[in-house]
Design a protein around this motif. Sequence first.
Motif, PDB file in Angstrom:
ATOM      1  N   ASN A 143       2.770  12.121  -1.431  1.00 24.64           N
ATOM      2  CA  ASN A 143       2.159  13.365  -0.947  1.00 24.64           C
ATOM      3  C   ASN A 143       0.955  13.143  -0.034  1.00 24.64           C
ATOM      4  OD1 ASN A 143       2.293  16.219  -0.865  1.00 24.64           O
ATOM      5  ND2 ASN A 143       0.570  16.370  -2.290  1.00 24.64           N
ATOM      6  N   VAL A 144       0.978  12.059   0.736  1.00 25.22           N
ATOM      7  CA  VAL A 144      -0.095  11.804   1.701  1.00 25.22           C
ATOM      8  C   VAL A 144       0.484  11.342   3.035  1.00 25.22           C
ATOM      9  CG1 VAL A 144      -1.881  11.244  -0.009  1.00 25.22           C
ATOM     10  CG2 VAL A 144      -0.421   9.412   0.890  1.00 25.22           C
ATOM     11  N   VAL A 145      -0.332  11.502   4.074  1.00 23.77           N
ATOM     12  CA  VAL A 145      -0.059  10.952   5.403  1.00 23.77           C
ATOM     13  C   VAL A 145      -1.149   9.925   5.682  1.00 23.77           C
ATOM     14  CG1 VAL A 145       0.196  11.447   7.864  1.00 23.77           C
ATOM     15  CG2 VAL A 145       0.900  13.144   6.178  1.00 23.77           C
ATOM     16  N   GLY A 146      -0.779   8.755   6.187  1.00 25.94           N
ATOM     17  CA  GLY A 146      -1.748   7.695   6.420  1.00 25.94           C
ATOM     18  C   GLY A 146      -1.995   7.421   7.893  1.00 25.94           C
ATOM     19  N   PHE A 147      -3.278   7.184   8.240  1.00 22.38           N
ATOM     20  CA  PHE A 147      -3.663   6.819   9.601  1.00 22.38           C
ATOM     21  C   PHE A 147      -4.513   5.549   9.546  1.00 22.38           C
ATOM     22  CE2 PHE A 147      -3.282  11.411   9.385  1.00 22.38           C
ATOM     23  CZ  PHE A 147      -2.477  11.701  10.483  1.00 22.38           C
ATOM     24  N   PRO A 148      -4.135   4.480  10.267  1.00 19.34           N
ATOM     25  CA  PRO A 148      -5.016   3.320  10.352  1.00 19.34           C
ATOM     26  C   PRO A 148      -6.391   3.776  10.832  1.00 19.34           C
ATOM     27  CG  PRO A 148      -2.878   2.792  11.278  1.00 19.34           C
ATOM     28  CD  PRO A 148      -2.880   4.285  11.034  1.00 19.34           C
ATOM     29  N   CYS A 149      -7.428   3.413  10.108  1.00 19.69           N
ATOM     30  CA  CYS A 149      -8.757   3.962  10.396  1.00 19.69           C
ATOM     31  C   CYS A 149      -9.826   2.915  10.126  1.00 19.69           C
ATOM     32  CB  CYS A 149      -8.981   5.227   9.567  1.00 19.69           C
ATOM     33  SG  CYS A 149     -10.369   6.236  10.099  1.00 19.69           S
ATOM     34  N   GLY A 150      -9.587   1.699  10.592  1.00 20.59           N
ATOM     35  CA  GLY A 150     -10.550   0.619  10.423  1.00 20.59           C
ATOM     36  C   GLY A 150      -9.857  -0.696  10.150  1.00 20.59           C
ATOM     37  N   ASN A 151     -10.489  -1.774  10.570  1.00 21.65           N
ATOM     38  CA  ASN A 151      -9.983  -3.116  10.292  1.00 21.65           C
ATOM     39  C   ASN A 151     -11.164  -4.058  10.318  1.00 21.65           C
ATOM     40  OD1 ASN A 151      -8.609  -5.764  10.557  1.00 21.65           O
ATOM     41  ND2 ASN A 151      -6.783  -4.511  10.872  1.00 21.65           N
ATOM     42  N   THR A 152     -11.246  -4.925   9.330  1.00 13.47           N
ATOM     43  CA  THR A 152     -12.403  -5.824   9.223  1.00 13.47           C
ATOM     44  C   THR A 152     -12.210  -7.122   9.989  1.00 13.47           C
ATOM     45  OG1 THR A 152     -11.572  -6.973   7.260  1.00 13.47           O
ATOM     46  CG2 THR A 152     -12.853  -4.950   6.903  1.00 13.47           C
ATOM     47  N   GLY A 153     -10.980  -7.391  10.453  1.00 13.20           N
ATOM     48  CA  GLY A 153     -10.669  -8.724  10.950  1.00 13.20           C
ATOM     49  C   GLY A 153     -10.464  -9.654   9.766  1.00 13.20           C
ATOM     50  N   TRP A 238      -5.590 -13.986   2.197  1.00 19.99           N
ATOM     51  CA  TRP A 238      -4.907 -12.791   1.701  1.00 19.99           C
ATOM     52  C   TRP A 238      -5.247 -11.552   2.546  1.00 19.99           C
ATOM     53  CZ3 TRP A 238      -8.149 -15.964  -1.128  1.00 19.99           C
ATOM     54  CH2 TRP A 238      -9.477 -15.546  -1.228  1.00 19.99           C
ATOM     55  N   GLU A 239      -6.195 -11.694   3.474  1.00 17.20           N
ATOM     56  CA  GLU A 239      -6.582 -10.559   4.314  1.00 17.20           C
ATOM     57  C   GLU A 239      -6.826 -11.025   5.746  1.00 17.20           C
ATOM     58  OE1 GLU A 239      -8.722  -7.219   1.960  1.00 17.20           O
ATOM     59  OE2 GLU A 239      -9.618  -9.098   1.290  1.00 17.20           O
ATOM     60  N   GLY A 240      -5.738 -11.335   6.420  1.00 12.03           N
ATOM     61  CA  GLY A 240      -5.840 -11.799   7.798  1.00 12.03           C
ATOM     62  C   GLY A 240      -6.250 -10.710   8.767  1.00 12.03           C
ATOM     63  N   GLY A 241      -5.910  -9.476   8.461  1.00 14.85           N
ATOM     64  CA  GLY A 241      -6.282  -8.357   9.331  1.00 14.85           C
ATOM     65  C   GLY A 241      -6.096  -7.047   8.606  1.00 14.85           C
ATOM     66  N   PRO A 242      -6.862  -6.813   7.539  1.00 16.72           N
ATOM     67  CA  PRO A 242      -6.620  -5.666   6.661  1.00 16.72           C
ATOM     68  C   PRO A 242      -6.944  -4.318   7.289  1.00 16.72           C
ATOM     69  CG  PRO A 242      -8.624  -6.789   6.029  1.00 16.72           C
ATOM     70  CD  PRO A 242      -7.991  -7.625   7.077  1.00 16.72           C
ATOM     71  N   THR A 243      -6.016  -3.403   7.170  1.00 12.31           N
ATOM     72  CA  THR A 243      -6.187  -2.042   7.669  1.00 12.31           C
ATOM     73  C   THR A 243      -6.821  -1.167   6.597  1.00 12.31           C
ATOM     74  OG1 THR A 243      -4.292  -2.181   9.170  1.00 12.31           O
ATOM     75  CG2 THR A 243      -4.952   0.019   8.466  1.00 12.31           C
ATOM     76  N   VAL A 244      -7.856  -0.452   6.982  1.00 11.62           N
ATOM     77  CA  VAL A 244      -8.432   0.606   6.153  1.00 11.62           C
ATOM     78  C   VAL A 244      -7.767   1.905   6.608  1.00 11.62           C
ATOM     79  CG1 VAL A 244     -10.559   1.757   5.414  1.00 11.62           C
ATOM     80  CG2 VAL A 244     -10.608  -0.667   6.069  1.00 11.62           C
ATOM     81  N   HIS A 245      -7.298   2.692   5.681  1.00 11.74           N
ATOM     82  CA  HIS A 245      -6.579   3.921   6.029  1.00 11.74           C
ATOM     83  C   HIS A 245      -7.400   5.180   5.770  1.00 11.74           C
ATOM     84  CE1 HIS A 245      -2.704   1.746   6.339  1.00 11.74           C
ATOM     85  NE2 HIS A 245      -2.274   2.846   6.942  1.00 11.74           N
ATOM     86  N   ALA A 246      -7.186   6.176   6.613  1.00 10.67           N
ATOM     87  CA  ALA A 246      -7.578   7.549   6.302  1.00 10.67           C
ATOM     88  C   ALA A 246      -6.309   8.238   5.832  1.00 10.67           C
ATOM     89  CB  ALA A 246      -8.130   8.243   7.535  1.00 10.67           C
ATOM     90  N   PHE A 247      -6.315   8.702   4.601  1.00 11.91           N
ATOM     91  CA  PHE A 247      -5.172   9.439   4.058  1.00 11.91           C
ATOM     92  C   PHE A 247      -5.518  10.921   3.993  1.00 11.91           C
ATOM     93  CE2 PHE A 247      -4.317   5.236   2.089  1.00 11.91           C
ATOM     94  CZ  PHE A 247      -3.000   5.064   2.511  1.00 11.91           C
ATOM     95  N   THR A 248      -4.553  11.754   4.364  1.00  9.06           N
ATOM     96  CA  THR A 248      -4.728  13.185   4.194  1.00  9.06           C
ATOM     97  C   THR A 248      -3.649  13.711   3.254  1.00  9.06           C
ATOM     98  OG1 THR A 248      -3.260  13.951   5.970  1.00  9.06           O
ATOM     99  CG2 THR A 248      -5.501  13.326   6.593  1.00  9.06           C
TER     100      THR A 248
END
Length: 362
Positions: A143-153, A238-248
Amino acid sequence: MKRRDFLKVSATGAAVAAVASPAIAQSSPEVKWRLTSSFPKSLDTIYGGAEYLAKQVAEMTDNKFQIQVFAAGEVVPGLQALDATSNGTVEMCHTVSYYYVGKDPTFAVFAAVPFGLNARQQNSWLYQGGGNELANEFYKKHNVVGFPCGNTGTQMGGWFRKEIKTVADMSGLKMRIGGIAGQVLQKVGVVPQQIAGGDIYPALEKGTIDAAEWVGPYDDEKLGFQKVAKYYYYPGFWEGGPTVHAFTNLEKFNALPKNYQAILANAAVHTNTWMNARYDMLNPTALKRLVASGTQLRPFSNEILDACLKSTNELWGEISAKNADFKKAIDAMQAYRSDQYLWWQVAEYTYDSFMIRSRTRG
């Protein structure tokens, strides 16, 4: 123009304006949303991503679409952000998908998995390689929609109280490590602990855990890990390019006017770039400060990396055998990774390797 004709045109124009104005007003309603973050306010870059998103959305809608940001714990605990969005407690959250592997390990694939994609490859897969479509096909079930909204490298491998030279040194080690990476390290003897960012320092200080990973030099320095652990390992494989998501929330998003949906989606893309660029700017000077203050920088040995890669591939096979969603996602990511590194070794890696060697030679 004759006066009679002018009056006729003016009257027609006024009628058009009278019809058009309500339509424009209806397409730009006052909307107020709440967003709960998985991060504390002290982490101004990863938490700041949600504030940056909200600021852009407000500016692009003349403040008609406002998103109020709450830090972890202000509405719900950090690791319950997705649940609060899914059940409608809040309209949005800013979190990392792999925090929710307890629900389904597939959540990890669209954020970061061990030996996955680096930041540029991750963005390429999500935006151009079908990753986002695959992700939202899965997220819809929750019941969510996800948008990539950040990456730490690429992140660091974490802080350890003692040196870790061999796989044997990892046996029995109690380590704070989030997501599916903990299951990989468990196969080489580590005892993984899932602890929210704001709770890591006291656990490390009290000896409840022996090691902890978070993000990288800038955030780790802010959280003070260098005060309670001496050895700083790299890379965070374990985190080569982790995406932080904005979920609505799915229903709330679908109820937005189409222009607000587009504004929110584009603000998330901008935030994704902003966060990655900001970490790349902040981490070098933070790392210099840490080393200057006595932090011992250490690489994971090839023995450890090889053992963890073997464990990773075993785990993917085990999960894929019983989870069709995970198999579909991990197979797609790995196929994309293969082609990416075919290209990377020709251009990016060769260039970066030469420049790094040139820098060390002065």
